[in-house]
Design an enzyme around this catalytic site. Structure first.
Site, short mmCIF file in Angstrom:
data_model
loop_
_atom_site.label_atom_id
_atom_site.label_comp_id
_atom_site.label_asym_id
_atom_site.label_seq_id
_atom_site.Cartn_x
_atom_site.Cartn_y
_atom_site.Cartn_z
N PHE B 141 35.81 51.62 45.04
CA PHE B 141 35.19 51.35 43.66
C PHE B 141 34.01 50.73 43.61
O PHE B 141 33.61 50.09 44.70
CB PHE B 141 36.24 50.23 43.21
CG PHE B 141 36.24 49.75 41.82
CD1 PHE B 141 36.49 50.80 40.66
CD2 PHE B 141 35.58 48.84 41.48
CE1 PHE B 141 36.10 50.60 39.34
CE2 PHE B 141 35.06 48.43 40.04
CZ PHE B 141 35.59 49.21 38.98
N ASP B 211 40.86 45.47 49.83
CA ASP B 211 40.83 45.32 48.33
C ASP B 211 42.15 45.87 47.76
O ASP B 211 42.21 47.01 47.80
CB ASP B 211 39.54 45.96 47.87
CG ASP B 211 39.65 45.92 46.32
OD1 ASP B 211 40.41 45.63 45.54
OD2 ASP B 211 38.25 46.17 45.75
N TYR B 236 44.27 41.49 36.72
CA TYR B 236 44.59 42.12 35.25
C TYR B 236 45.01 43.34 35.20
O TYR B 236 45.20 43.86 34.15
CB TYR B 236 43.02 42.00 34.37
CG TYR B 236 41.90 42.63 35.15
CD1 TYR B 236 41.61 44.06 35.10
CD2 TYR B 236 40.94 41.79 35.73
CE1 TYR B 236 40.56 44.64 35.50
CE2 TYR B 236 39.94 42.57 36.17
CZ TYR B 236 39.51 43.74 36.10
OH TYR B 236 38.75 44.32 36.89
N LYS B 237 45.26 44.06 36.51
CA LYS B 237 45.82 45.38 36.43
C LYS B 237 47.39 45.16 36.32
O LYS B 237 48.09 44.93 35.51
CB LYS B 237 45.23 46.18 37.55
CG LYS B 237 43.77 46.40 37.23
CD LYS B 237 43.31 47.25 38.82
CE LYS B 237 41.93 47.22 38.34
NZ LYS B 237 41.43 48.42 37.59
N ARG B 385 43.05 59.62 34.16
CA ARG B 385 43.75 58.98 35.12
C ARG B 385 44.93 58.31 34.31
O ARG B 385 44.74 57.80 33.19
CB ARG B 385 42.94 57.86 35.52
CG ARG B 385 43.26 57.17 36.89
CD ARG B 385 42.42 56.15 37.32
NE ARG B 385 42.05 55.13 36.32
CZ ARG B 385 41.59 53.98 36.86
NH1 ARG B 385 41.34 53.70 38.03
NH2 ARG B 385 41.11 52.88 35.65
#
Lengths: 426, 426
Positions: B141, B211, B236-237, B385
Site C-alpha cells: 500500500f 502491516d 476502520y476496515k 475490488r
C-alpha cells in the site's frame, strides 16, 4: 496550614448581583450562549481545557454517524466531502488567527505537528551549520519540549535549550535554528509579544514556530501580518471541537515551496488515489497531511467552528478580558486575594483566557468547586486554573463562581476527604 | 473495446438461489448480521475499505457526545476512562491478532505508526552499521513506502528497496535492518506467509514490521507465537471503527524495554500529568502514544470492537473464504470469468478478505454496481475490488451481487455517461 478565611465585611453579594446583571445586559456576545448545550447548574470555567458542545456540533455528530457513515458508507468520502475536511476546517480556523485560508490545514495532534514543523525548519536552516540550537521557553506546555527532545535524540547535531519566557529577546543569537514558543502560557496565561519576538528572531535569521493551543478562538493574532513562519494549534479547547479534536498547522505562504516533512503519508501526496510507488508531496499545507484523518472527530470540529462565523475576534478578546477582570475585582473585594494568590499577569493585555491561582490545597479546592457546580482545573503541583471563554459565560456566572469559591474557602469544604483523592487526570 | 458479454446458457439463477439459501442456513455467523445497521437494499462489498456501523457503535457515538462530552465535560477523562481508551482498544484488538493484551495499543494512523516503528527498529539495529537497507514489497500500500521514503530522506545512511512479494525470502541478507511488509496485499488480497518470512528474517538478524490493515478482523494471525517483532493495523476496515478510526501498534513483549521512538508526545510520558520538563517514556507500548487522541473516533472504535467478543477468528476466516469461493464459483458458472479476469490468488489459503478483477472499464463497472445497490471499490488503474466481510454478508447477498454484475455486463450499463465521471476518491 493556611490561615482560616473570612470574606471581607465590605463585600456585598446583593449589590454585586445588580452590577453583574447590568454587565450582562451590555454584553454584545450574550446571544452566543444559546448555541451551546451546557449542562444545567454548571458554570464551566474549563473551556481552556475542553470546550463544550454546540447544538451544531451535536447535530453533526448524529449526521456523520447515522447518515453519512451508516447510509452512504464509503461513498461519503466524495458525497459528504470527507476528503476535503482538513482544508475545510483549516479555512474556518484561518480568519481566527489572521491567516490566508490556504495557509491552514487540520491534521493529527499538536505533538505530531510540532515534530513535522521542527523537521521542516531544521531542513530549511540546514545550509547554515552554525545554527545548532532549538530554543523554547521554560514552562512551555510539556509536550512541546518532549517532541523537541525526541527530535534532538535523532539529530544529535542539535541541542534544545530552555530559556526564561521573560528574556527571550536576549537569547536570540545566530547559532539558533528554530525558536519554538507557546503564545499563551498554559498555566499562567502569560502572553508573549508575537509580533516583536518574531521580528527579532527574523533579524537573527531564526525561524519561529508558535503554539496557539491557548490562543486560537480566544485571542486574535495576525499570523500573516506579523510574518510568523509556522504555527500549530488545538481543536478541543476554545475551538470547542470535542475531546481530542484534531489539531492544525499554519505555514506562511512564502514557505510553501520549501515544506519537506518526514511524515510523508499518502494523504499528503499530490495524488493519493493514483497509488504510485514514489512519494510526491502535495503543494502547500496539504503536504502536512499524513495518514487517514479521524473523520468523526474532524467533522465534529468542522461543525463546532460554525459558532465563530458571525463573531469578531476583537469582541471575543474584549469580553474574555472583561470576564477575567471582573473575576479579579471580586477576588480582591471578597478578600480571596489574600488566600489565593494569582500567578497570572495583572495587566489584562498580557493575559490569555485564563487565570491561575496557587494554594497548597489547590487540587482539593478544584474538586470542591466541581462538586459545587463550578468546573475549573488543577495543574500540578499547586495551581487552580480557571478559563473565561466568552461565548457561553456571563458576568453573573462569574459572580456566582466567586460566591461558591468564597463559601468553599470559608467553610474549608475542600478539607473533606472525598476532595483529596487524586484522579488519573486532573 | 471488450467483446459483448452473454451469460453462459447453463447458468441457472433459480437453482442457484436454493443453494444460497441452504448455505445461509448452515452459516454459524449468521446471527451477527443483526448487530449491524446496514442501509436497506445495499449489498456492501467494501468492508475492506470502510466497515459499516454496528448498533453498539452508533449508541456509543450518541453517548460520548450527548452524555460524556456534553454533560460530564472535562471530568470524562476520568469518569468515562477516556484516558485509558488507547489501552482498552488495544486489549480488544489483541485477541484478534494473537497478541498479549499489553502488547497492543491504539493511536494515530498507520502512517504515523509506521514512522515510529521504523525509527524504533533502526535504533535497535544501529549497533550493526552494515545493516543499511529497509526492504518492502513492490505493490505494498503506497503510504507504507511513502513513510519509509520520508524517513530515508532524513537518514541518508539507509536505502529503501522494493522487492517482489513472491521472492522475499531470497532478498533477505545481512545488510537489511528492517523488513516492512503488508500481510494481505491491498489490491489482490495475496497473503504472505507471516510465520515463515518472520523466521527467515530473524535468521538473518532482520527485524520485521507487519502491516495488518487488511488482516485484523478478517484473518487470524498469531503474532506472539510467530515471534513477530512489530505490527500496525487499521481501525476502520474490518474492525468497523468508523471513517478514519485510529490505528494500532503491536510490539512483542521482548522488545518492550527497547522502544525509543521520536514522536515523544506527552501521552507517551510515564507521568503525563506531572508536567515535568523532561521526557521520560512510559513503559511498553504506552510509549507509542504521542498527542491527545481523537476521543470521539477512538471511543466509537472501542464500541465497534464489541462485535468480536463472542466470535472465533477461525469461523471468521472460514466464512470469508467460503463467501469468496462461492463468488468465484458463480463467476465461473455465469461466464463472468471470461470477461473479468481475477488477479487474486485462486487458492483460498493464499487470500485475504477480498477479490480483485481487472477490466479496462473497471471504474465505470464499479459505479454502475453501486448504482445498482452493490458497493465495491475501484483501485487505479483497472481493478474492481470486492470485499467479503463475514459478519454481515450472506451467501444470498453474494448470489444477488453476481446477478446484478451479470446484468450490468450483459446490458453494458457501465457505458452510460454518469458512470464514467471520476470522483475525487474512488
Amino acid at each position: 496550614m493556611p490561615e482560616t478565611f473570612k470574606r471581607l465585611p465590605s463585600f456585598d453579594f446583593v449589590s454585586a448581583t445588580a452590577a453583574a446583571v447590568k454587565l450582562d445586559k451590555l454584553d454584545v456576545l450574550k446571544h452566543k450562549r444559546t448555541e451551546f448545550d451546557l449542562p444545567q447548574d454548571t458554570i464551566y470555567l474549563d473551556g481552556n481545557s475542553l470546550g463544550p458542545v454546540t447544538y451544531t456540533a451535536k447535530q453533526r455528530a448524529r449526521d456523520i454517524v447515522e447518515q453519512q457513515w451508516q447510509t452512504d458508507l464509503i461513498q461519503s468520502w466524495n458525497s459528504h466531502s470527507w476528503i476535503h475536511l482538513p482544508q475545510m476546517v483549516g479555512a474556518k480556523i484561518a480568519p481566527l488567527i489572521g491567516a490566508k485560508v490556504t495557509s491552514v490545514i487540520a491534521c493529527d495532534s499538536i505533538s505530531v505537528n510540532l515534530y513535522k514543523l521542527l523537521c521542516v525548519c531544521l531542513a530549511q536552516q540546514a545550509c547554515d551549520t552554525q545554527r545548532t540550537k532549538i530554543l523554547t521557553q521554560i514552562g512551555n506546555f510539556p509536550t512541546d519540549g518532549y517532541i523537541a527532545q525526541g527530535l534532538v535524540q535523532q539529530k544529535p547535531q542539535y541541542t534544545l535549550q530552555f530559556i526564561d519566557e521573560k528574556a527571550i529577546l536576549s537569547a536570540l543569537s545566530e547559532d539558533v535554528a528554530v525558536l519554538m514558543l507557546t503564545h499563551v502560557n498554559y498555566k499562567t496565561g502569560y502572553v508573549l509579544d508575537m509580533a516583536t519576538i518574531t521580528a527579532a528572531a527574523h533579524a537573527k535569521g531564526i525561524l519561529v514556530i508558535w503554539d496557539l493551543a491557548h490562543t486560537a478562538g480566544i485571542l486574535p493574532v495576525e499570523l500573516d501580518t506579523w510574518r510568523v513562519d509556522y504555527a500549530v494549534g488545538c481543536g478541543y479547547k476554545y475551538l470547542n471541537g470535542g475531546p481530542g479534536a484534531p489539531a492544525f498547522i499554519y505555514a506562511a505562504e512564502r514557505h510553501h515551496q520549501q515544506i519537506q516533512q518526514p511524515l510523508s503519508g499518502w494523504m499528503g501526496h499530490a495524488a493519493p488515489f493514483a497509488f504510485t510507488q514514489d512519494y510526491m508531496p502535495a503543494s502547500g499545507v496539504d503536504s502536512f497531511l499524513c495518514g487517514t484523518p479521524p473523520v468523526l472527530s474532524m467533522s465534529v470540529l468542522d461543525a463546532a467552528l460554525e459558532v465563530f462565523a458571525d463573531v469578531d475576534m476583537a469582541h471575543i478578546k474584549a469580553k474574555t478580558l472583561a470576564l477575567s477582570e471582573y473575576f479579579l475585582d471580586l477576588w480582591q473585594a471578597s478578600g480571596l486575594a489574600q488566600i489565593l494568590p494569582c500567578i497570572s499577569p495583572i495587566s489584562p493585555q498580557q493575559r490569555g483566557g485564563q487565570l491561575a491561582f496557587t494554594h497548597p490545597e489547590a487540587y482539593a479546592i478544584c474538586q470542591a468547586l466541581i462538586a459545587n457546580g463550578v468546573v475549573g482545573d488543577f495543574r500540578a503541583p499547586n495551581v487552580l486554573r480557571l478559563g473565561f471563554a466568552p461565548l457561553y459565560l456571563s458576568f453573573t456566572d462569574i459572580l456566582e463562581s466567586i460566591k461558591r469559591l468564597v463559601e468553599i474557602m470559608e467553610n474549608e469544604t475542600y478539607r473533606q476527604e472525598q476532595y483529596q483523592v487524586k484522579q488519573a487526570v486532573t
